[in-house]
Structure formats: C-alpha cells, structure tokens
Enzyme design. Structure first.
Site, PDB file in Angstrom:
ATOM      1  N   TYR A 123       0.772  -1.256   0.176  1.00 54.08           N
ATOM      2  CA  TYR A 123      -0.072   0.146   0.088  1.00 54.08           C
ATOM      3  C   TYR A 123       0.827   1.395  -0.073  1.00 54.08           C
ATOM      4  O   TYR A 123       0.329   2.521   0.331  1.00 54.08           O
ATOM      5  CB  TYR A 123      -0.715   0.077   1.081  1.00 54.08           C
ATOM      6  CG  TYR A 123      -2.044  -0.883   1.046  1.00 54.08           C
ATOM      7  CD1 TYR A 123      -2.209  -1.968   0.037  1.00 54.08           C
ATOM      8  CD2 TYR A 123      -3.120  -0.813   1.938  1.00 54.08           C
ATOM      9  CE1 TYR A 123      -3.211  -2.978   0.027  1.00 54.08           C
ATOM     10  CE2 TYR A 123      -4.232  -1.826   2.041  1.00 54.08           C
ATOM     11  CZ  TYR A 123      -4.180  -2.714   1.021  1.00 54.08           C
ATOM     12  OH  TYR A 123      -5.222  -3.623   0.842  1.00 54.08           O
ATOM     13  N   LYS A 190       4.441 -13.852   6.011  1.00 50.30           N
ATOM     14  CA  LYS A 190       4.826 -15.105   4.864  1.00 50.30           C
ATOM     15  C   LYS A 190       6.491 -15.021   4.800  1.00 50.30           C
ATOM     16  O   LYS A 190       6.853 -14.754   3.393  1.00 50.30           O
ATOM     17  CB  LYS A 190       4.234 -14.761   3.695  1.00 50.30           C
ATOM     18  CG  LYS A 190       3.905 -16.090   3.080  1.00 50.30           C
ATOM     19  CD  LYS A 190       2.938 -17.229   3.571  1.00 50.30           C
ATOM     20  CE  LYS A 190       2.926 -18.173   2.535  1.00 50.30           C
ATOM     21  NZ  LYS A 190       2.258 -19.321   2.957  1.00 50.30           N
ATOM     22  N   ASP A 223      -1.438 -17.542   5.932  1.00 50.30           N
ATOM     23  CA  ASP A 223      -2.686 -18.279   5.420  1.00 50.30           C
ATOM     24  C   ASP A 223      -3.171 -19.293   6.368  1.00 50.30           C
ATOM     25  O   ASP A 223      -4.167 -19.276   6.824  1.00 50.30           O
ATOM     26  CB  ASP A 223      -2.114 -19.248   4.177  1.00 50.30           C
ATOM     27  CG  ASP A 223      -0.603 -19.688   4.354  1.00 50.30           C
ATOM     28  OD1 ASP A 223       0.176 -19.155   5.267  1.00 50.30           O
ATOM     29  OD2 ASP A 223       0.021 -20.218   3.745  1.00 50.30           O
ATOM     30  N   ASP A 247      -5.262  -4.994   6.642  1.00 49.56           N
ATOM     31  CA  ASP A 247      -6.265  -4.622   5.922  1.00 49.56           C
ATOM     32  C   ASP A 247      -7.454  -5.789   5.716  1.00 49.56           C
ATOM     33  O   ASP A 247      -8.494  -6.012   6.015  1.00 49.56           O
ATOM     34  CB  ASP A 247      -5.979  -3.976   4.532  1.00 49.56           C
ATOM     35  CG  ASP A 247      -7.171  -3.257   3.977  1.00 49.56           C
ATOM     36  OD1 ASP A 247      -8.070  -2.880   4.887  1.00 49.56           O
ATOM     37  OD2 ASP A 247      -7.141  -2.919   2.881  1.00 49.56           O
TER      38      ASP A 247
END
Ligand code: NAD
Length: 356
Positions: A123, A190, A223, A247
């Site tokens: 972002y 991740k 995940d 988000d």
C-alpha cells in the site's frame, strides 16, 4: 475544551458521522467540532480529494474523526485514506473486534485487536502501469539486476518493508498489549516466501519482543492464521500484521463478530490520530438512512479515550452494549428495521442519562 476535526466523508459517511456527533455530544465532554471535507464531496467543492486546508486543520487540532471515503477505482486517483495515513505518518492502525451482546454470530467470546502497519508494504503506492515507459524501464533494470523476467503485459506494485517501519509498529503493538493488559501478541507473515520484506517484519519482532518479557508472543504464517482465526478465534488476542494482511484480516475479524457496521478503528502516529470505522462508504445503502452507526460511534469512544476522557469513553461503550443486548432498536444489518438516527437517538438518550 477539546477541538476535533470531523470529516463526514462520502456515501453513508455523513449519516454515521451525524449519528456519532449526537452520541459524543450527549456525553457532555466539552468538545468543539471543526468540520472539514475530504473525498468525492471535497473534489466537487475544492477540486481535490484531500484539500490542503483539511490536512492543515488536522495538523492544528492533532485529532480527527472521519467517515468513510469513496476512492474512484483505477482512474489515476490515489486513495485518500492511504494519502492521509502517509501525509500524517499515521503508522499504526488499531482495530478491536469483540463479541457484542445480542449480535448472533458463529463464535462467542471473541476479543481480538488487529494492529496493522499503516504506511508501507504493497500500500506504499509504488506502482507502474502496464505498458508505461516506467514499467518498461523497471523490467529492463530487473533483467540486468537479477535476470528477472517480468511479462511485458504486467502492471507492477512494489512491496517495501523497512527495518525502521517494522520496528516502530512492533514496539507500538507490544506497548499497546502491555498498556491494555492483553494476553498475547501473534505476528502474521509470509517470511518463508517474501524473505526480504515479510522477513524484516518477522525479524523486527524477534529482535524487540525480548524487551517485553511480560507479553507472550508467537509468529504464524498468514494463510495458516486465517484458517485458525475462522476455526478458533478465541485462541488469539493482539494480531500484529503488515499493511495488506492487516487490511484483509481486519475485515475477517469484523465478519467474525457480526459485520463491518460494528468495528471501530484508530490510525495513530507520534503526532496525530485519526479515528474512523473500518467499513467503507457502502454505496449500496447510502442516502437511505439505514446504515449502522455503531462502528463510527465506537470509533468516537476510542477518540474520547485518546483525549483522556476515559469515563465518557466507557459510558459510550457500555451503552452500545446495552442497546445491542436489549435488541429493540437495531439497524437492518443486525436484523432490525431502525434507521441510523433512531439508533443514534437510542444510544445518545441513554448516554445523556448515565452518571459519569
Ligand atoms: P463497504 O464497507 O463500503 O461495504 C461492504 C458491505 O458492507 C456493503 O454491503 C455495505 O452495505 C455493508 N456495510 C458497510 N458499512 C455498513 C454499515 N455501517 N451499516 C450497514 N452495512 C454496512 O466496502 P466496499 O463496498 O468494498 O467499498 C465501498 C467504497 O468504500 C469504495 O469506494 C472503497 O474504496 C471505500 N472504502 C473506504 C474506506 C475508508 O474510507 N476507510 C474503507 C473501505 C472502503
């Protein structure tokens, strides 16, 4: 006397902003509202989505509360929300999601707080349009640098995560956990795939968590965290996340406790704080007076706490709980047929009659 900038925003924004003002005024806290514009409405009157005078007013007052803003999709506009967070360096988003009385959901006893890094990551706004000369130059550079082949028909968004940016949000989250007597911090990432961006985020936690021996913490792949959250959200407490994951998971957490109309938020930096509901401008229901005002009312309670008005903040939160528990005044998203202003009036009346 507190001075606060109020940005009603777009879509349902003005409706839930008016409701919030009614409730906050009912607390009796001495507060002056400095109403300013941003978003589509500002574009019409000021020719800019985020007018300089609105930014100046926030810099002056240091505290603002805003409704959601519509960002036109893919027309070269930079998101006003992203711009606001970057201009004011509001690096931490805090979004509490807890089970509310009288709101039927799959899980009970959920009490989560998403702490999201707010200024970096995908972002950051570093993007190159498909077919542009900049994208072509970047593709050539990447080929020279490491033999990376990016397809000619690709648009490109970059993901910077810095050591300084990661460290300040890590420290913020642990300080928040300590100050608010939270039981655990879970870092989502991740880092096995994005070693040089998420890897920095994880390493910042590993480096700095030791300074908070009273706060247990863990890290988990994003995940896997998503799957665990929908199965056993009670296992988690503070979720510390880079921008994009934060988000997405804050909407997931909103869904866990009954929907977007209920979740407040704060964007906090060293110098300024801007409070806002997590939901967007909801064009599908805008102008009908049926939006749930609770997310923005609870954002108002977070603002009162930030201003040091702890008792008034607690009263607003307690009354919201009581009104939800009674269930006689509910907006459509909660299965009722009350209007936004009826819900605001029910909360404001009870707030005004509560001793502080
Ligand atoms: P949205 O949150 O506006 O709406 C998603 C769904 O939730 C819709 O069905 C809507 O009716 C419902 N909903 C949202 N808030 C509600 C409320 N208070 N009461 C009852 N129902 C509610 O998300 P979207 O449709 O993806 O986005 C619409 C616009 O909002 C876009 O332009 C987007 O850019 C913008 N947006 C702004 C912000 C912000 O200003 N902080 C945040 C998210 C989205």
């Amino acid at each position: 006397m507190h001075r606060v900038v109020l940005i009603p925003g777009d879509g349902i924004g003005p409706e839930v902003a008016a409701a919030t003002r009614t409730v906050i005024d009912a607390t009796g806290v001495p507060l002056v509202w400095d109403e300013r514009t941003a978003g589509a409405s500002a574009f019409e009157t000021h020719g800019a989505l985020l007018p300089a005078e609105t930014l100046d007013a926030i810099r002056d007052a240091r505290v603002a509360i805003k409704g959601p803003i519509t960002t036109p999709v893919g027309e070269g506009f930079r998101s006003v929300n992203v711009a606001l967070r970057q201009e004011l360096d509001l690096f931490a988003a805090v979004r509490p999601a807890r089970t509310l009385p009288g709101v039927r959901t799959r899980h009970q006893g959920v009490d989560l707080v998403v702490v999201r890094e707010n200024t970096e990551d995908l972002y950051r706004g570093i993007e190159f349009a498909v077919g542009s000369s900049e994208a072509a130059a970047l593709r050539a550079e990447l080929r020279d640098l490491g033999g990376f082949e990016v397809p000619e028909d690709a648009g490109i968004t970059l993901k910077p995560i810095s050591v300084s940016g990661a460290r300040r949000i890590v420290r913020f989250a642990f300080e928040y956990a300590r100050a608010n007597h939270r039981r655990k911090v879970t870092v989502g990432h991740k880092a096995n795939v994005m070693r040089y961006s998420d890897g920095i985020f994880l390493r910042a936690a590993q480096d700095d968590a030791g300074e908070y021996p009273d706060i247990p913490w863990e890290d988990i792949h994003i995940d896997h965290l998503s799957a665990q959250l929908v199965r056993r959200p009670q296992d988690f407490d503070v979720l510390l996340l880079p921008n994009l994951y934060g988000d997405i998971l804050s909407d997931l957490c909103a869904g866990l406790v009954g929907g977007l109309g209920l979740i407040p938020g704060a964007n906090i930096g060293w110098a300024y704080a801007v409070f806002e509901p997590v939901h967007g401008s909801a064009p599908d229901i805008a102008g009908r007076g049926v939006a749930n005002p609770i997310a923005m009312v609870l954002s108002g309670a977070m603002m009162l706490r930030h201003l040091g008005e702890l008792d008034a903040a607690a009263v607003v939160e307690d009354v919201v709980d009581r009104v939800l528990e009674r269930g006689d005044v509910r907006t459509g998203d909660l299965g009722g047929n009350a209007t936004t202003s009826e819900m605001a009036a029910a909360i404001a009346t009870e707030v005004a009659s509560t001793d502080q």
